[in-house]
Design an enzyme around this catalytic site. Structure first.
Site, mmCIF file in Angstrom:
data_model
loop_
_atom_site.group_PDB
_atom_site.id
_atom_site.type_symbol
_atom_site.label_atom_id
_atom_site.label_comp_id
_atom_site.label_asym_id
_atom_site.label_seq_id
_atom_site.Cartn_x
_atom_site.Cartn_y
_atom_site.Cartn_z
ATOM 1 N N ALA A 96 0.806 -1.225 0.000
ATOM 2 C CA ALA A 96 0.000 0.000 0.000
ATOM 3 C C ALA A 96 0.840 1.277 0.000
ATOM 4 O O ALA A 96 0.299 2.373 -0.035
ATOM 5 C CB ALA A 96 -0.921 -0.014 1.219
ATOM 6 N N ASN B 5 0.930 -3.454 8.280
ATOM 7 C CA ASN B 5 1.884 -4.044 7.337
ATOM 8 C C ASN B 5 2.795 -2.974 6.745
ATOM 9 O O ASN B 5 3.973 -3.207 6.501
ATOM 10 C CB ASN B 5 1.132 -4.769 6.219
ATOM 11 C CG ASN B 5 0.543 -6.089 6.698
ATOM 12 O OD1 ASN B 5 1.264 -6.986 7.103
ATOM 13 N ND2 ASN B 5 -0.770 -6.187 6.688
ATOM 14 N N HIS C 277 -1.384 7.417 3.957
ATOM 15 C CA HIS C 277 -0.064 7.077 4.504
ATOM 16 C C HIS C 277 0.859 8.261 4.272
ATOM 17 O O HIS C 277 1.010 8.695 3.130
ATOM 18 C CB HIS C 277 0.529 5.863 3.788
ATOM 19 C CG HIS C 277 -0.392 4.687 3.755
ATOM 20 N ND1 HIS C 277 -0.538 3.824 4.812
ATOM 21 C CD2 HIS C 277 -1.214 4.230 2.787
ATOM 22 C CE1 HIS C 277 -1.410 2.884 4.501
ATOM 23 N NE2 HIS C 277 -1.835 3.110 3.276
HETATM 24 N N1 NAD Z 1 1.750 -4.963 2.596
HETATM 25 C C1 NAD Z 1 0.621 -4.278 2.542
HETATM 26 O O1 NAD Z 1 0.640 -3.076 2.252
HETATM 27 C C2 NAD Z 1 -0.690 -4.958 2.819
HETATM 28 C C3 NAD Z 1 -1.887 -4.226 2.659
HETATM 29 C C4 NAD Z 1 -3.097 -4.888 2.896
HETATM 30 C C5 NAD Z 1 -3.131 -6.223 3.279
HETATM 31 N N2 NAD Z 1 -1.955 -6.877 3.452
HETATM 32 C C6 NAD Z 1 -1.952 -8.308 3.861
HETATM 33 O O2 NAD Z 1 -2.591 -9.074 2.853
HETATM 34 C C7 NAD Z 1 -3.397 -10.075 3.452
HETATM 35 C C8 NAD Z 1 -4.515 -10.489 2.489
HETATM 36 O O3 NAD Z 1 -5.368 -9.371 2.267
HETATM 37 P P1 NAD Z 1 -6.774 -9.528 1.483
HETATM 38 O O4 NAD Z 1 -7.409 -8.181 1.518
HETATM 39 O O5 NAD Z 1 -6.592 -10.217 0.182
HETATM 40 O O6 NAD Z 1 -7.540 -10.496 2.499
HETATM 41 P P2 NAD Z 1 -8.902 -11.281 2.258
HETATM 42 O O7 NAD Z 1 -9.477 -11.521 3.604
HETATM 43 O O8 NAD Z 1 -9.735 -10.615 1.211
HETATM 44 O O9 NAD Z 1 -8.413 -12.692 1.645
HETATM 45 C C9 NAD Z 1 -7.566 -13.574 2.356
HETATM 46 C C10 NAD Z 1 -7.507 -14.896 1.574
HETATM 47 O O10 NAD Z 1 -6.528 -15.754 2.152
HETATM 48 C C11 NAD Z 1 -7.121 -16.994 2.544
HETATM 49 N N3 NAD Z 1 -6.394 -17.444 3.755
HETATM 50 C C12 NAD Z 1 -6.414 -16.878 4.984
HETATM 51 N N4 NAD Z 1 -5.568 -17.527 5.828
HETATM 52 C C13 NAD Z 1 -4.996 -18.521 5.082
HETATM 53 C C14 NAD Z 1 -4.031 -19.524 5.366
HETATM 54 N N5 NAD Z 1 -3.483 -19.650 6.602
HETATM 55 N N6 NAD Z 1 -3.669 -20.374 4.373
HETATM 56 C C15 NAD Z 1 -4.212 -20.259 3.131
HETATM 57 N N7 NAD Z 1 -5.127 -19.330 2.797
HETATM 58 C C16 NAD Z 1 -5.511 -18.464 3.761
HETATM 59 C C17 NAD Z 1 -8.599 -16.688 2.744
HETATM 60 O O11 NAD Z 1 -9.389 -17.850 2.604
HETATM 61 C C18 NAD Z 1 -8.821 -15.685 1.603
HETATM 62 O O12 NAD Z 1 -8.970 -16.372 0.386
HETATM 63 C C19 NAD Z 1 -3.879 -9.424 4.762
HETATM 64 O O13 NAD Z 1 -4.156 -10.404 5.731
HETATM 65 C C20 NAD Z 1 -2.711 -8.546 5.174
HETATM 66 O O14 NAD Z 1 -1.857 -9.240 6.070
HETATM 67 C C21 NAD Z 1 -0.754 -6.289 3.224
#
Ligand code: NAD
Length: 266
Positions: free
Chosen positions: A123, A188, A218
């Site tokens: 992000a 994150n 941010h």
């Molecule tokens: N770096 C960044 O800037 C940033 C920004 C936003 C989110 N994120 C990270 O990205 C992750 C995913 O975000 P999203 O919006 O796609 O989430 P989301 O809830 O829309 O989707 C998560 C997906 O992962 C699956 N899942 C969850 N735990 C799992 C596991 N242990 N093993 C396998 N599959 C699993 C779920 O079933 C779902 O399909 C967030 O949890 C967050 O940690 C990072």
């Protein structure tokens, strides 16, 4: 680009990434998605994608790269085994790296397996700049997150009842490590800045709940002998998950393309 990819998760970020990869590269990009056996996301998987459910199946698929878009636990479950087996791993759930022991374990696994642990911009932006200036003495990095109250519902409920709903609230002001440990799902970005830059102890973080915020904002301020860098990003939410910024999926696409590209930036 003729590659084999495993993508962990199929939520807001992964959906964006998979759709873009399929539109742009078609069958040149052979994609498998890893989901837990009971995941509600299984129902959304498009026809033609291989579905995996274990680390063993990931390695049998022989991916060129594994991309996590699932959450902190998924990094814990899959990054060590992939890296140790020589498969590079992109982790978008960077906040889990606030656990120093785990982070060091991953660095060792990457070294042993001659693989790379890769953090996308996610992000935020300007991680290349923060990285470039990190070794100069007296470099300071301050990160401010400004989000609407809807992003912090649970935390606000725990605050004093005297807090007026219209007020701006400083939820946290301190070091990046404590911020990332205290708010793992929301911080994150702070973790990315800390790892790329001057570390979890030196990076300062301020979290503001702002009733007037129109998006996830941010602000990064880096100052030192090199000069003065100020960055402000206002992200729109992902269509499928308002807690995630839409740009994160785009950032993962750029990271995957960069990994396989003959020409790279940064
Ligand atoms: N770096 C960044 O800037 C940033 C920004 C936003 C989110 N994120 C990270 O990205 C992750 C995913 O975000 P999203 O919006 O796609 O989430 P989301 O809830 O829309 O989707 C998560 C997906 O992962 C699956 N899942 C969850 N735990 C799992 C596991 N242990 N093993 C396998 N599959 C699993 C779920 O079933 C779902 O399909 C967030 O949890 C967050 O940690 C990072």
């Amino acid at each position: 680009m003729n590659v084999r990819l495993v993508i962990i998760g199929y939520g807001a970020i992964a959906t964006e990434l998979v759709e873009r990869l399929r539109d742009k590269y078609g069958t040149d990009c052979n994609i498998a998605v890893l989901l837990k056996a009971q995941s509600p996301s299984l129902a959304k998987l498009p026809v033609g994608l291989t579905c995996l459910s274990s680390a063993q199946e990931v390695l049998l698929f022989r991916p060129d790269l594994v991309v996590e878009a699932a959450g902190h636990q998924a990094v814990r479950d899959f990054a060590p085994v992939c890296l140790a087996a020589g498969v590079s791993f992109v982790a978008v759930s960077v906040g889990v790296m606030a656990d120093e022991t785990f982070y060091q374990q991953l660095c060792q696994a990457a070294e042993q397996g001659r693989a790379k642990l890769i953090f996308p911009s996610g992000a935020i932006g300007a991680l290349d700049y923060i990285r470039a200036v990190r070794d100069l003495p007296e470099t300071k990095v301050v990160y401010e997150s400004r989000k609407p109250p809807s992003a912090w519902t649970d935390e606000l409920q725990r605050l004093s009842k005297t807090q007026h709903i219209g007020d701006e609230v400083v939820l946290f002001d301190g070091k990046a490590r404590e911020a990332a440990l205290r708010y793992p799902q929301n911080l994150n970005v702070a973790a990315s800045l800390a790892i790329a830059g001057i570390g979890f102890e030196a990076t300062q973080v301020r979290i503001v709940v702002d009733p007037d915020a129109t998006g996830n904002t941010h602000c990064v301020h880096a100052i030192g002998a090199f000069g003065d860098m100020q960055l402000k990003i206002v992200n729109k939410p992902a269509p499928e998950n308002p807690k995630t910024s839409w740009v994160v999926g785009l950032s993962l696409m750029a990271t995957v393309e960069r990994y396989f590209a003959p020409v790279v930036f940064g």
